[in-house]
Design a protein around this motif. Structure first.
Motif, PDB file in Angstrom:
ATOM      1  N   LEU A  36      84.266  29.708 -75.671  1.00 36.80           N
ATOM      2  CA  LEU A  36      83.605  30.077 -74.415  1.00 36.80           C
ATOM      3  C   LEU A  36      83.087  31.502 -74.463  1.00 36.80           C
ATOM      4  N   PHE A  37      83.801  32.383 -75.161  1.00 35.04           N
ATOM      5  CA  PHE A  37      83.301  33.745 -75.335  1.00 35.04           C
ATOM      6  C   PHE A  37      82.012  33.739 -76.154  1.00 35.04           C
ATOM      7  N   GLY A  38      81.940  32.860 -77.158  1.00 34.03           N
ATOM      8  CA  GLY A  38      80.713  32.727 -77.925  1.00 34.03           C
ATOM      9  C   GLY A  38      79.560  32.234 -77.071  1.00 34.03           C
ATOM     10  N   VAL A  39      79.844  31.291 -76.169  1.00 34.39           N
ATOM     11  CA  VAL A  39      78.812  30.815 -75.250  1.00 34.39           C
ATOM     12  C   VAL A  39      78.348  31.941 -74.336  1.00 34.39           C
ATOM     13  N   LEU A  40      79.284  32.762 -73.879  1.00 33.99           N
ATOM     14  CA  LEU A  40      78.925  33.907 -73.033  1.00 33.99           C
ATOM     15  C   LEU A  40      78.014  34.883 -73.777  1.00 33.99           C
ATOM     16  N   CYS A  41      78.323  35.125 -75.053  1.00 35.31           N
ATOM     17  CA  CYS A  41      77.476  36.023 -75.849  1.00 35.31           C
ATOM     18  C   CYS A  41      76.078  35.442 -76.021  1.00 35.31           C
ATOM     19  N   LEU A  42      75.986  34.134 -76.234  1.00 38.07           N
ATOM     20  CA  LEU A  42      74.678  33.494 -76.368  1.00 38.07           C
ATOM     21  C   LEU A  42      73.876  33.603 -75.078  1.00 38.07           C
ATOM     22  N   ARG A  43      74.544  33.491 -73.942  1.00 34.55           N
ATOM     23  CA  ARG A  43      73.853  33.651 -72.663  1.00 34.55           C
ATOM     24  C   ARG A  43      73.318  35.075 -72.526  1.00 34.55           C
ATOM     25  N   PHE A  44      74.115  36.043 -72.912  1.00 33.96           N
ATOM     26  CA  PHE A  44      73.709  37.444 -72.811  1.00 33.96           C
ATOM     27  C   PHE A  44      72.525  37.728 -73.734  1.00 33.96           C
ATOM     28  N   ILE A  45      72.574  37.194 -74.942  1.00 33.21           N
ATOM     29  CA  ILE A  45      71.467  37.390 -75.883  1.00 33.21           C
ATOM     30  C   ILE A  45      70.196  36.725 -75.366  1.00 33.21           C
ATOM     31  N   ALA A  46      70.330  35.563 -74.743  1.00 32.25           N
ATOM     32  CA  ALA A  46      69.162  34.876 -74.192  1.00 32.25           C
ATOM     33  C   ALA A  46      68.501  35.691 -73.087  1.00 32.25           C
ATOM     34  N   VAL A  47      69.313  36.309 -72.226  1.00 37.45           N
ATOM     35  CA  VAL A  47      68.749  37.138 -71.146  1.00 37.45           C
ATOM     36  C   VAL A  47      68.033  38.355 -71.722  1.00 37.45           C
ATOM     37  N   SER A  49      66.646  38.531 -74.638  1.00 34.95           N
ATOM     38  CA  SER A  49      65.423  38.038 -75.271  1.00 34.95           C
ATOM     39  C   SER A  49      64.321  37.815 -74.251  1.00 34.95           C
ATOM     40  N   VAL A  50      64.695  37.322 -73.079  1.00 40.69           N
ATOM     41  CA  VAL A  50      63.714  37.134 -72.010  1.00 40.69           C
ATOM     42  C   VAL A  50      63.114  38.473 -71.589  1.00 40.69           C
ATOM     43  N   MET A  51      63.957  39.474 -71.443  1.00 36.24           N
ATOM     44  CA  MET A  51      63.471  40.798 -71.042  1.00 36.24           C
ATOM     45  C   MET A  51      62.526  41.377 -72.091  1.00 36.24           C
ATOM     46  N   ILE A  52      62.876  41.253 -73.369  1.00 36.72           N
ATOM     47  CA  ILE A  52      62.022  41.786 -74.433  1.00 36.72           C
ATOM     48  C   ILE A  52      60.703  41.021 -74.496  1.00 36.72           C
ATOM     49  N   GLN A 100      61.439  43.635 -82.366  1.00 38.54           N
ATOM     50  CA  GLN A 100      60.105  43.542 -82.955  1.00 38.54           C
ATOM     51  C   GLN A 100      59.817  42.126 -83.457  1.00 38.54           C
ATOM     52  N   SER A 101      60.818  41.467 -83.979  1.00 41.78           N
ATOM     53  CA  SER A 101      60.629  40.077 -84.413  1.00 41.78           C
ATOM     54  C   SER A 101      60.282  39.186 -83.238  1.00 41.78           C
ATOM     55  N   LEU A 102      60.972  39.397 -82.126  1.00 39.58           N
ATOM     56  CA  LEU A 102      60.685  38.614 -80.928  1.00 39.58           C
ATOM     57  C   LEU A 102      59.319  38.981 -80.347  1.00 39.58           C
ATOM     58  N   ALA A 103      58.962  40.266 -80.414  1.00 41.88           N
ATOM     59  CA  ALA A 103      57.662  40.704 -79.894  1.00 41.88           C
ATOM     60  C   ALA A 103      56.517  40.086 -80.685  1.00 41.88           C
ATOM     61  N   HIS A 104      56.666  39.962 -81.992  1.00 42.22           N
ATOM     62  CA  HIS A 104      55.625  39.351 -82.816  1.00 42.22           C
ATOM     63  C   HIS A 104      55.424  37.885 -82.455  1.00 42.22           C
ATOM     64  N   LEU A 105      56.468  37.242 -81.941  1.00 44.53           N
ATOM     65  CA  LEU A 105      56.331  35.855 -81.501  1.00 44.53           C
ATOM     66  C   LEU A 105      55.710  35.763 -80.107  1.00 44.53           C
ATOM     67  N   ALA A 122      65.804  31.808 -68.980  1.00 38.64           N
ATOM     68  CA  ALA A 122      66.676  32.535 -68.059  1.00 38.64           C
ATOM     69  C   ALA A 122      67.452  31.575 -67.168  1.00 38.64           C
ATOM     70  N   TYR A 123      66.806  30.514 -66.722  1.00 38.39           N
ATOM     71  CA  TYR A 123      67.496  29.540 -65.864  1.00 38.39           C
ATOM     72  C   TYR A 123      68.649  28.870 -66.615  1.00 38.39           C
ATOM     73  N   ILE A 124      68.377  28.456 -67.850  1.00 35.57           N
ATOM     74  CA  ILE A 124      69.432  27.819 -68.649  1.00 35.57           C
ATOM     75  C   ILE A 124      70.574  28.794 -68.918  1.00 35.57           C
ATOM     76  N   ALA A 125      70.223  30.041 -69.241  1.00 34.92           N
ATOM     77  CA  ALA A 125      71.254  31.028 -69.584  1.00 34.92           C
ATOM     78  C   ALA A 125      72.120  31.385 -68.383  1.00 34.92           C
ATOM     79  N   LEU A 126      71.517  31.413 -67.188  1.00 38.97           N
ATOM     80  CA  LEU A 126      72.249  31.886 -66.020  1.00 38.97           C
ATOM     81  C   LEU A 126      72.928  30.766 -65.238  1.00 38.97           C
ATOM     82  N   PHE A 127      72.348  29.579 -65.223  1.00 41.63           N
ATOM     83  CA  PHE A 127      72.831  28.559 -64.298  1.00 41.63           C
ATOM     84  C   PHE A 127      73.333  27.287 -64.958  1.00 41.63           C
TER      85      PHE A 127
END
Length: 256
Positions: A36-47, A49-52, A100-105, A122-127
């Motif tokens: 579950l901690f790993g899932v939490l980290c994935l949610r944080f990384i997804a958010v 990524s959305v901001m970037i 930068q990798s995400l920005a190039h995409l 963001a919806y999937i990561a948060l809700f």
């Protein structure tokens, strides 16, 4: 590993109080907590990524590295500003290798496509929820409180439950507690309902999980025994002898 079939836990803090909790969350062992901690980290990384992605598509569509917010690279108390600080942190994320990798995409895509993908992510990561928990609290002389964790109510290491829906029904409004039945395909399913005075439709208990008959009967006997101080025969209204309240039945989903 992250979820299980719905199971019931019962608490009786006093002879006049009973709480029935139905959940799909397994016991929190060490491996489950790590998962579950790993899932939490994935949610944080997804958010992040959305901001970037939004930052690169709408503020730096050229893909060129922007100048730093603080030219010196240091933040002092004299020039500290919350907005500039947040922009500085976002800038550091953007100029990093993953950023930068995400920005190039994101830069080659149309802005509306980036916005749509960011909104979905963001919806999937948060809700998005992993576990569902519903409870029925019976208080003799007061009433019944139903709670449902939607997308949640408690935050349990990435469980994805952030909001809690609660409804309280006073004793004087409760006309009866019944076990109802309805058809689901070619199968007869049973569910617990509360008949409330002044309401056209019955109130379905555990509407999201809709447990099996054995659990329904156990909660029915315990709730009536706590609310009315005695148990009675199992009462049900079904397709052959009463209203099945199919509108309420279709509102849930079966996992148990």
């Amino acid at each position: 590993m992250l979820t299980t079939t719905p199971y019931l836990t019962t608490r009786r803090p006093s002879p006049t109080t009973a709480e029935f909790t139905l959940t799909t969350c397994p016991p929190l062992t060490l491996p489950l907590r790590a998962a579950l901690f790993g899932v939490l980290c994935l949610r944080f990384i997804a958010v992040l990524s959305v901001m970037i992605g939004i930052y690169s598509a709408f503020f730096h569509p050229s893909g060129l590295l922007p100048p730093p917010i603080f030219p010196s690279g240091r933040i002092t108390l004299l020039d500290f500003d919350l907005n500039n600080f947040l922009l500085h942190m976002l800038h550091l994320l953007y100029v990093s290798s993953p950023g930068q990798s995400l920005a190039h995409l994101a830069v080659p895509l149309p802005p509306y496509a980036v916005l749509a993908l960011s909104g979905i992510t963001a919806y999937i990561a948060l809700f998005a929820r992993i576990h569902t928990t519903e409870s029925l609290l019976v208080l003799r002389g007061l009433g019944i409180q139903m709670s449902s964790n939607v997308g949640g109510g408690y935050f349990r290491l990435g469980g994805g439950t952030y909001m809690k829906r609660t409804r309280f029904i006073p004793t004087e409004k409760i006309q009866d507690i019944l076990i109802n039945e309805a058809f689901k395909g070619f199968e007869v399913r049973y569910y617990l309902v509360i008949v409330v005075e002044g309401e056209e439709d019955v109130v379905v208990c555990f509407p999201r999980l809709l447990p099996r008959r054995k659990i329904v009967e156990k909660v029915w006997r315990g709730a009536r025994g706590c609310l009315y101080e005695k148990d009675g025969p199992v009462m049900s209204a079904g397709a052959g002898g009463g209203s099945t309240h199919n509108g309420n039945w279709r509102g849930g989903n079966e996992k148990g």
